[in-house]
Design a protein around this motif. Sequence first.
Motif, PDB file in Angstrom:
ATOM      1  N   GLU A  37      69.892 -19.378 139.570  1.00 26.25           N
ATOM      2  CA  GLU A  37      70.805 -18.243 139.416  1.00 26.25           C
ATOM      3  C   GLU A  37      70.245 -17.194 138.457  1.00 26.25           C
ATOM      4  O   GLU A  37      70.284 -15.990 138.735  1.00 26.25           O
ATOM      5  CB  GLU A  37      72.169 -18.737 138.915  1.00 26.25           C
ATOM      6  N   ARG A  38      69.697 -17.644 137.331  1.00 23.09           N
ATOM      7  CA  ARG A  38      69.166 -16.698 136.338  1.00 23.09           C
ATOM      8  C   ARG A  38      67.936 -15.980 136.865  1.00 23.09           C
ATOM      9  O   ARG A  38      67.762 -14.770 136.644  1.00 23.09           O
ATOM     10  CB  ARG A  38      68.828 -17.436 135.045  1.00 23.09           C
ATOM     11  N   GLY A 101      57.260 -18.019 124.306  1.00 20.92           N
ATOM     12  CA  GLY A 101      56.932 -18.392 125.669  1.00 20.92           C
ATOM     13  C   GLY A 101      55.686 -17.737 126.195  1.00 20.92           C
ATOM     14  O   GLY A 101      55.185 -18.116 127.243  1.00 20.92           O
ATOM     15  N   TYR A 102      55.151 -16.738 125.485  1.00 21.66           N
ATOM     16  CA  TYR A 102      54.012 -16.007 125.994  1.00 21.66           C
ATOM     17  C   TYR A 102      52.745 -16.238 125.202  1.00 21.66           C
ATOM     18  O   TYR A 102      51.657 -16.091 125.711  1.00 21.66           O
ATOM     19  CB  TYR A 102      54.351 -14.507 126.036  1.00 21.66           C
ATOM     20  N   LEU A 103      52.877 -16.586 123.917  1.00 20.68           N
ATOM     21  CA  LEU A 103      51.674 -16.885 123.167  1.00 20.68           C
ATOM     22  C   LEU A 103      51.036 -18.162 123.700  1.00 20.68           C
ATOM     23  O   LEU A 103      49.837 -18.233 123.880  1.00 20.68           O
ATOM     24  CB  LEU A 103      52.003 -17.041 121.680  1.00 20.68           C
ATOM     25  N   PHE A 104      51.859 -19.172 123.943  1.00 22.22           N
ATOM     26  CA  PHE A 104      51.371 -20.400 124.546  1.00 22.22           C
ATOM     27  C   PHE A 104      52.413 -20.912 125.553  1.00 22.22           C
ATOM     28  O   PHE A 104      53.584 -21.007 125.233  1.00 22.22           O
ATOM     29  CB  PHE A 104      51.132 -21.479 123.485  1.00 22.22           C
ATOM     30  N   TYR A 105      51.961 -21.187 126.755  1.00 20.47           N
ATOM     31  CA  TYR A 105      52.858 -21.772 127.735  1.00 20.47           C
ATOM     32  C   TYR A 105      52.068 -22.795 128.543  1.00 20.47           C
ATOM     33  O   TYR A 105      50.836 -22.811 128.517  1.00 20.47           O
ATOM     34  CB  TYR A 105      53.463 -20.707 128.654  1.00 20.47           C
ATOM     35  N   VAL A 171      58.189 -13.514 133.920  1.00 18.41           N
ATOM     36  CA  VAL A 171      59.605 -13.626 133.553  1.00 18.41           C
ATOM     37  C   VAL A 171      59.860 -14.997 132.955  1.00 18.41           C
ATOM     38  O   VAL A 171      59.591 -16.018 133.590  1.00 18.41           O
ATOM     39  CB  VAL A 171      60.519 -13.419 134.784  1.00 18.41           C
ATOM     40  N   ASP A 172      60.339 -15.012 131.732  1.00 22.39           N
ATOM     41  CA  ASP A 172      60.800 -16.249 131.096  1.00 22.39           C
ATOM     42  C   ASP A 172      62.323 -16.163 131.057  1.00 22.39           C
ATOM     43  O   ASP A 172      62.884 -15.341 130.351  1.00 22.39           O
ATOM     44  CB  ASP A 172      60.233 -16.360 129.675  1.00 22.39           C
ATOM     45  N   ILE A 173      62.989 -17.003 131.823  1.00 25.32           N
ATOM     46  CA  ILE A 173      64.435 -16.841 132.007  1.00 25.32           C
ATOM     47  C   ILE A 173      65.244 -17.131 130.754  1.00 25.32           C
ATOM     48  O   ILE A 173      66.402 -16.721 130.648  1.00 25.32           O
ATOM     49  CB  ILE A 173      64.957 -17.721 133.160  1.00 25.32           C
ATOM     50  N   ASN A 174      64.656 -17.834 129.770  1.00 31.85           N
ATOM     51  CA  ASN A 174      65.424 -18.201 128.572  1.00 31.85           C
ATOM     52  C   ASN A 174      64.692 -17.929 127.267  1.00 31.85           C
ATOM     53  O   ASN A 174      65.019 -18.499 126.227  1.00 31.85           O
ATOM     54  CB  ASN A 174      65.864 -19.669 128.639  1.00 31.85           C
ATOM     55  N   GLY A 175      63.672 -17.078 127.293  1.00 35.99           N
ATOM     56  CA  GLY A 175      63.006 -16.659 126.069  1.00 35.99           C
ATOM     57  C   GLY A 175      62.374 -17.792 125.291  1.00 35.99           C
ATOM     58  O   GLY A 175      61.597 -18.580 125.821  1.00 35.99           O
ATOM     59  N   LYS A 176      62.730 -17.910 124.020  1.00 43.79           N
ATOM     60  CA  LYS A 176      62.095 -18.892 123.133  1.00 43.79           C
ATOM     61  C   LYS A 176      62.469 -20.332 123.457  1.00 43.79           C
ATOM     62  O   LYS A 176      61.789 -21.261 123.052  1.00 43.79           O
ATOM     63  CB  LYS A 176      62.470 -18.589 121.677  1.00 43.79           C
ATOM     64  N   ASP A 185      60.663 -22.600 133.691  1.00 42.89           N
ATOM     65  CA  ASP A 185      61.432 -21.488 133.133  1.00 42.89           C
ATOM     66  C   ASP A 185      60.608 -20.207 133.024  1.00 42.89           C
ATOM     67  O   ASP A 185      61.121 -19.164 132.641  1.00 42.89           O
ATOM     68  CB  ASP A 185      62.029 -21.846 131.767  1.00 42.89           C
ATOM     69  N   ILE A 186      59.329 -20.280 133.383  1.00 44.47           N
ATOM     70  CA  ILE A 186      58.467 -19.097 133.414  1.00 44.47           C
ATOM     71  C   ILE A 186      57.985 -18.878 134.845  1.00 44.47           C
ATOM     72  O   ILE A 186      57.432 -19.794 135.470  1.00 44.47           O
ATOM     73  CB  ILE A 186      57.260 -19.263 132.466  1.00 44.47           C
ATOM     74  N   PHE A 187      58.199 -17.652 135.344  1.00 41.75           N
ATOM     75  CA  PHE A 187      57.902 -17.346 136.740  1.00 41.75           C
ATOM     76  C   PHE A 187      57.131 -16.035 136.846  1.00 41.75           C
ATOM     77  O   PHE A 187      57.225 -15.168 135.985  1.00 41.75           O
ATOM     78  CB  PHE A 187      59.191 -17.273 137.558  1.00 41.75           C
ATOM     79  N   ASN A 188      56.403 -15.916 137.945  1.00 41.48           N
ATOM     80  CA  ASN A 188      55.494 -14.798 138.140  1.00 41.48           C
ATOM     81  C   ASN A 188      55.985 -13.899 139.275  1.00 41.48           C
ATOM     82  O   ASN A 188      56.419 -14.390 140.327  1.00 41.48           O
ATOM     83  CB  ASN A 188      54.103 -15.353 138.481  1.00 41.48           C
ATOM     84  N   PHE A 189      55.911 -12.585 139.046  1.00 38.73           N
ATOM     85  CA  PHE A 189      56.236 -11.596 140.070  1.00 38.73           C
ATOM     86  C   PHE A 189      55.127 -10.560 140.115  1.00 38.73           C
ATOM     87  O   PHE A 189      54.331 -10.455 139.177  1.00 38.73           O
ATOM     88  CB  PHE A 189      57.570 -10.907 139.760  1.00 38.73           C
ATOM     89  N   VAL A 190      55.072  -9.795 141.198  1.00 37.96           N
ATOM     90  CA  VAL A 190      54.089  -8.721 141.280  1.00 37.96           C
ATOM     91  C   VAL A 190      54.793  -7.385 141.480  1.00 37.96           C
ATOM     92  O   VAL A 190      55.786  -7.282 142.205  1.00 37.96           O
ATOM     93  CB  VAL A 190      53.069  -8.944 142.419  1.00 37.96           C
ATOM     94  N   LEU A 191      54.266  -6.387 140.790  1.00 37.08           N
ATOM     95  CA  LEU A 191      54.710  -5.007 140.960  1.00 37.08           C
ATOM     96  C   LEU A 191      53.872  -4.393 142.076  1.00 37.08           C
ATOM     97  O   LEU A 191      52.646  -4.450 142.040  1.00 37.08           O
ATOM     98  CB  LEU A 191      54.504  -4.242 139.653  1.00 37.08           C
ATOM     99  N   VAL A 192      54.544  -3.843 143.083  1.00 34.75           N
ATOM    100  CA  VAL A 192      53.842  -3.200 144.192  1.00 34.75           C
ATOM    101  C   VAL A 192      54.286  -1.739 144.276  1.00 34.75           C
ATOM    102  O   VAL A 192      55.106  -1.279 143.483  1.00 34.75           O
ATOM    103  CB  VAL A 192      54.099  -3.933 145.527  1.00 34.75           C
ATOM    104  N   GLN A 193      53.746  -1.008 145.233  1.00 35.12           N
ATOM    105  CA  GLN A 193      53.998   0.425 145.330  1.00 35.12           C
ATOM    106  C   GLN A 193      55.477   0.797 145.294  1.00 35.12           C
ATOM    107  O   GLN A 193      55.878   1.752 144.639  1.00 35.12           O
ATOM    108  CB  GLN A 193      53.403   0.987 146.625  1.00 35.12           C
ATOM    109  N   ASP A 194      56.282   0.020 146.011  1.00 37.37           N
ATOM    110  CA  ASP A 194      57.671   0.422 146.219  1.00 37.37           C
ATOM    111  C   ASP A 194      58.680  -0.611 145.725  1.00 37.37           C
ATOM    112  O   ASP A 194      59.837  -0.601 146.130  1.00 37.37           O
ATOM    113  CB  ASP A 194      57.918   0.706 147.702  1.00 37.37           C
TER     114      ASP A 194
END
Length: 256
Positions: A37-38, A101-105, A171-176, A185-194
Amino acid sequence: MAFTLAEVLITLGIIGVVCALTIPNVIAGYQEKVTVERLTQTYNLLLNATKQMIQDESLTIEQFGSTPEERGNKYWELLPNYLKIVDKCAANIDGGKCLTGYLFYYNRLVGKAHQGFYDNRYVLANGAVISLKPGGSCQQDMSLTKRGTNEIGTGKIVYGTYLHQCGHILVDINGKKGPNTTDKDIFNFVLVQDGVLPTGSPKEVIWTEMFDNQCLGIKIYNPNGYCSAWVIYNKNMDYLHCPDKLGWKKASSCKD
């Protein structure tokens, strides 16, 4: 009919064993539903914000700049106009709500820690933390079906791949909060043209970006994980439970 003390104790013992066996599974199932859901909510926020930004600017992301860095910087600068941001963290700053969540995961497939390379981060009102890494030729759109010729003369390129995106959004759905693990809890997305796309799409054609290889772990190439599309489209995290059964052309859940 009266029960003896021994019978009562035996019954309570059986109930305790059953609870010990079932409650962890119930809790885990509930946590996975919350994650679905998050993540879906955060994806919709990012997608709608990006589309509105493109509409307001009358430009695609590709037209935001001549280099990946220029495009990424403009996108990141405009994004707070379209999302409710409650905190910001810049690179190399110790502390803050969005660093851990981003310095070490951890990559759940290989059990190894990775140091994050996503510098600037935003904390959203729903508690999720997002971070952008610009990069790519920015030639792909949300259809993931375009084809064309490479302008620098290296031959035919296929656009049905994330290799031609405008950048990656982590995206880390719950931060620290833990477990700070890819595809949990960490997921990857891509930015595309549109717009924005979840990684691991059934339309992906390059093995280094595909769900079977990067989420199910047949060939581990990218430490960031590629299960996002599965969660968004199938509304489950069953790749954690029955990976041998799943696939875009196979079962969509452990129950199927």
